[in-house]
Design an enzyme around this catalytic site. Structure first.
Site, mmCIF file in Angstrom:
data_model
loop_
_atom_site.group_PDB
_atom_site.id
_atom_site.type_symbol
_atom_site.label_atom_id
_atom_site.label_comp_id
_atom_site.label_asym_id
_atom_site.label_seq_id
_atom_site.Cartn_x
_atom_site.Cartn_y
_atom_site.Cartn_z
ATOM 1 N N ASP A 48 0.848 -1.199 0.000
ATOM 2 C CA ASP A 48 0.000 0.000 0.000
ATOM 3 C C ASP A 48 0.880 1.245 0.000
ATOM 4 O O ASP A 48 0.693 2.162 0.801
ATOM 5 C CB ASP A 48 -0.940 -0.036 1.213
ATOM 6 N N HIS B 217 -2.431 0.735 11.851
ATOM 7 C CA HIS B 217 -2.188 -0.667 11.512
ATOM 8 C C HIS B 217 -0.712 -0.927 11.277
ATOM 9 O O HIS B 217 0.054 0.000 11.029
ATOM 10 C CB HIS B 217 -2.975 -1.054 10.256
ATOM 11 N N GLN C 107 -2.874 -5.511 6.368
ATOM 12 C CA GLN C 107 -2.681 -4.351 7.261
ATOM 13 C C GLN C 107 -3.549 -4.585 8.492
ATOM 14 O O GLN C 107 -4.773 -4.438 8.427
ATOM 15 C CB GLN C 107 -3.076 -3.050 6.545
ATOM 16 N N ARG D 257 2.847 12.990 10.191
ATOM 17 C CA ARG D 257 1.521 12.891 9.572
ATOM 18 C C ARG D 257 0.858 11.648 10.154
ATOM 19 O O ARG D 257 1.322 10.530 9.935
ATOM 20 C CB ARG D 257 1.668 12.767 8.055
ATOM 21 N N ASP E 89 -1.261 9.024 10.041
ATOM 22 C CA ASP E 89 -1.970 8.371 8.942
ATOM 23 C C ASP E 89 -3.228 7.658 9.427
ATOM 24 O O ASP E 89 -3.203 6.954 10.441
ATOM 25 C CB ASP E 89 -1.026 7.354 8.286
ATOM 26 N N GLU F 232 -4.227 13.101 9.304
ATOM 27 C CA GLU F 232 -4.720 12.660 7.995
ATOM 28 C C GLU F 232 -6.110 12.084 8.250
ATOM 29 O O GLU F 232 -6.275 10.899 8.513
ATOM 30 C CB GLU F 232 -3.793 11.623 7.360
ATOM 31 N N HIS G 19 -1.221 11.838 -3.085
ATOM 32 C CA HIS G 19 -0.965 10.468 -3.561
ATOM 33 C C HIS G 19 -2.247 9.639 -3.607
ATOM 34 O O HIS G 19 -2.267 8.576 -4.201
ATOM 35 C CB HIS G 19 0.060 9.798 -2.657
ATOM 36 N N ASP G 20 -3.309 10.108 -2.942
ATOM 37 C CA ASP G 20 -4.548 9.334 -2.896
ATOM 38 C C ASP G 20 -5.511 9.762 -3.996
ATOM 39 O O ASP G 20 -5.322 10.773 -4.662
ATOM 40 C CB ASP G 20 -5.203 9.475 -1.520
ATOM 41 N N ARG H 69 -4.229 4.136 -8.163
ATOM 42 C CA ARG H 69 -3.646 5.365 -7.612
ATOM 43 C C ARG H 69 -2.206 5.533 -8.098
ATOM 44 O O ARG H 69 -1.666 6.636 -8.102
ATOM 45 C CB ARG H 69 -3.679 5.336 -6.079
HETATM 46 C C1 GLC Z 1 -4.044 6.832 4.314
HETATM 47 C C2 GLC Z 1 -3.115 6.973 3.137
HETATM 48 C C3 GLC Z 1 -3.500 5.967 2.080
HETATM 49 C C4 GLC Z 1 -3.430 4.587 2.658
HETATM 50 C C5 GLC Z 1 -4.243 4.476 3.955
HETATM 51 C C6 GLC Z 1 -3.915 3.220 4.712
HETATM 52 O O1 GLC Z 1 -5.338 7.138 3.983
HETATM 53 O O2 GLC Z 1 -3.150 8.276 2.646
HETATM 54 O O3 GLC Z 1 -2.662 6.069 0.956
HETATM 55 O O4 GLC Z 1 -3.919 3.654 1.721
HETATM 56 O O5 GLC Z 1 -3.960 5.542 4.839
HETATM 57 O O6 GLC Z 1 -2.668 3.294 5.343
#
Ligand code: GLC
Length: 646
Positions: free
Chosen positions: A138, A181, A249, A279, A281, A323, A392-393, A514
């Site tokens: 991922d 995770h 994950q 960040r 996540d 995030e 990136h998403d 992506r």
């Molecule tokens: C966040 C990231 C994304 C990822 C997800 C799981 O949303 O920006 O790219 O797939 O977390 O870690």
């Protein structure tokens, strides 16, 4: 009641006994100051019994990290304490990239610092670079080892060297802290699979489907296409393990204080490697509660408060970014509301602004966006939005049904239209995005694609179409550079790179489009970045110009909110920033025709002789009393600089 502070002080004094008196005293002052935040946060999650013990362990870890912290980072701690609003300064411009796709490896990134400086970058977010699982990870968000670097990117020493060089050049390093995770291959998960009861307790494991089924009644699916459901059967565990994202994950169990202590160590470790912003996540998902979406639960904010207090004691230069791609009311919680005010994250993504920019460009109509953006509740004045157009998403169409209804639209129909428009299905659309995660249950279709491909550069066949696409590109950027948060560019956008046609060819990428908008930076194209006859040159110099102008405008300090002005012409978004240093009126023409804005209105707001800081000139009204904006023009209007006033 003894909340353990004096025990913590004694214990820390021992750890720090080798330090000079003033260094030790600085730590003690911080410990005392932030202790209540630590305790309150812990109490809310784990209750009084556990709090004292965990708080003492955290204090001990903070003292050890403080002891080991590099002198240069200690200095940075002091510098940041002198300028606590550093993230809000107009000089801040961000860039986000995968280290390998941008520059090969960490040493390569270090060699590209000058390139980043040309763009005005002062904040560099490198995508996950800690050692991930093998194969599909991922994009690195499945971490197998938080204390080592992905081998092909370099070593811990390379990371330290990079963070130091960045710092020397005024650029802050931002890294992900993936805390929802770990990879199934992480040592904790491996130990759990090998039968360790202690480590089984690090995860959410269920012997049968009873509880998973009960949770799934209210859980949304994140990756319905390639990872349906939120639980995965693991034969070694003989149980269902919670896996919000991919099956490899594994969500960790934050209800277990041992998990908190593990992540506290990781926070301190990254801080001492020179990371300045973490960040957080997927932070919305940390806490699970039956009968809910298991997002945005109150415990998430208490946990963040604990980690933030820890950082403030040991390494106050470090800030947190949430995030959380969630609705506005939930989102504001991450920036600190109520008892958490000023105690959690300083930064959060302005997802709404991003979505509304794409919506305005597709419809050439600002009514929905003006309504939705002005309806947002105010964020704390100490916080800063991350303003972005691409990252990136994928893009999910977070258009609120009530906002749509308020301007006579149907939410579902508008979301449907945006998916059609940006995937290029809509007949007149110049966009060339890809559909990501078509959710059959809700009808939602998210979109992948680079900025350039989405604004029409991939489909443009004439110089006029290229001009229009570049106009849309730079207009979107003018909006985010002029919003007052940190504008963050996604790598490759500065050269107008198109979707990567070969995105599916790399190992583990084929199922996840992506990757189409995560191209490897083309350094051949980059050599033409100063050539105004090329698309890359026009975009690159346009962005560098915006960054330069922005840095000189105190009105763009993030402590002041952007107000959205009442709609005049449907094609023009108007914004106002009332900063004590002066006013800034933003006018943005989202259409491909000339559009008016009344000069009298601008004068009423307080600008008699409006000066556009972007084009560096006074804008004069026409005989009809209107200021006329060219197609896709973005203006930042202020009082003229002193020299132009006579
Ligand atoms: C966040 C990231 C994304 C990822 C997800 C799981 O949303 O920006 O790219 O797939 O977390 O870690």
């Amino acid at each position: 009641m003894d909340d353990g502070l004096s025990a913590a002080q004694t214990q820390c004094a021992t750890v720090l006994s080798g330090l000079s008196d003033d260094r030790r005293e600085l730590f003690e002052l911080r410990l005392e100051h932030w202790w209540p935040d630590l305790g309150d946060g812990l109490n809310a999650v784990y209750g009084t019994q556990t709090t004292r013990d965990v708080a003492l362990q955290l204090a001990q870890r903070a003292a050890t990290a403080y002891l080991e912290r590099d002198p240069d980072l200690h200095r940075l701690d002091l510098v940041r304490s002198l300028e606590p609003n550093w993230l809000q300064q107009p000089r801040m411009v961000g860039y986000a990239a995968y280290a390998d796709r941008f520059a090969g490896d960490l040493a390569g990134v270090e060699r590209r610092i000058e390139y980043l400086k040309e763009l005005g970058v002062s904040y560099l977010h490198l995508m996950p670079l800690l050692r991930p699982r093998e194969g599909d990870s991922d994009g690195g968000f499945a971490v197998a080892d938080y204390r080592n670097i992905r081998p092909d990117l370099g070593t811990l020493d390379d990371l330290r060297s990079l963070s130091q060089s960045l710092r020397d050049n005024g650029i802050s390093l931002v890294l992900d802290l993936v805390l929802n995770h770990v990879a199934r291959e992480h040592a904790w998960a491996q130990a759990a699979r090998a039968g360790s009861e202690r480590h089984r307790g690090y995860f959410h494991v269920f012997p049968d489907r009873t509880k998973p089924d009960a949770y799934e009644r209210t859980l949304p699916e994140i990756f319905p296409d390639f990872a349906p459901g939120s639980f995965t059967w693991d034969p070694a565990l003989a149980g269902w393990v919670w896996t919000t994202f991919n099956e490899w994950q594994w969500d960790v169990n934050w209800g277990n204080p041992e998990v908190l202590l593990e992540y506290a160590d990781i926070v301190l470790f990254l801080a001492n490697a020179g990371v300045e912003v973490l960040r957080l996540d997927a932070i919305a998902f940390l806490w699970k509660r039956l009968g809910t979406t298991c997002q945005n639960q109150p415990e998430v904010h208490s946990i963040t408060q604990v980690l933030r207090a820890l950082a403030r004691i040991a390494c106050p230069a470090v800030s947190f970014k949430a995030e959380a791609i969630v609705g506005p009311t939930d989102l504001l919680q991450y920036l600190g509301q109520g008892t958490h005010h000023g105690k959690v994250c300083d930064l959060a993504y302005h997802n709404s602004l991003m979505v509304q920019i794409w919506s305005m460009l597709a419809t050439r109509d600002v009514r929905l966006s003006s309504h939705a953006l002005s309806a947002l509740p105010p964020a704390p004045t100490s916080s800063t939005w991350i303003c972005y157009v691409r990252c990136h998403d994928d893009i999910g169409w977070a258009i609120d049904d009530d906002d749509a209804a308020a301007v006579g639209l149907s939410g579902p129909a508008h979301r449907h239209f945006l998916s059609d428009w940006y995937s290029g299905v809509y007949p007149t659309s110049p966009a060339r995005g890809l559909t990501f995660q078509h959710n059959l249950a809700t009808g939602d279709r998210r979109i992948s694609g680079t900025m350039a491909s989405l604004v029409g550069l991939a489909s443009a066949t004439s110089p006029h179409e290229v001009d229009l696409a570049i106009g849309r590109f730079l207009l979107a950027r003018a909006i985010i550079f002029g919003w007052g948060g940190i504008p963050v560019l996604w790598s490759g956008d500065e050269l107008a790179m198109l979707n990567d046609a070969d995105w599916a060819d790399e190992e583990g990428h084929a199922g996840d489009n992506r990757w189409a908008h995560r191209p490897r930076l083309d350094w051949d194209v980059a050599t033409r970045r100063h050539d105004p006859t090329t698309v890359a040159g026009r975009v690159f110099t346009g962005l560098a110009h915006l960054a330069r102008v922005r840095a000189g405008l105190p009105q763009l300090h993030a402590s002041v909110a952007t107000e959205v002005l009442e709609v005049d012409d449907w094609g023009v978004l108007g914004t106002l920033r009332r900063h004590p240093a002066g006013l800034l009126v933003g006018l943005y023409n989202v259409t491909d025709s000339w559009r008016p804005w009344s000069a009298a209105r601008v004068a009423e707001l307080g600008l008699d002789r409006p000066f556009d800081a972007i084009s560096d000139r006074i804008v004069e009204p026409d005989a009809d009393g209107n200021l006329w904006l060219p197609p896709y023009a973005g203006w930042w209007l202020a009082d003229p600089p002193e020299v132009d006033r006579q």
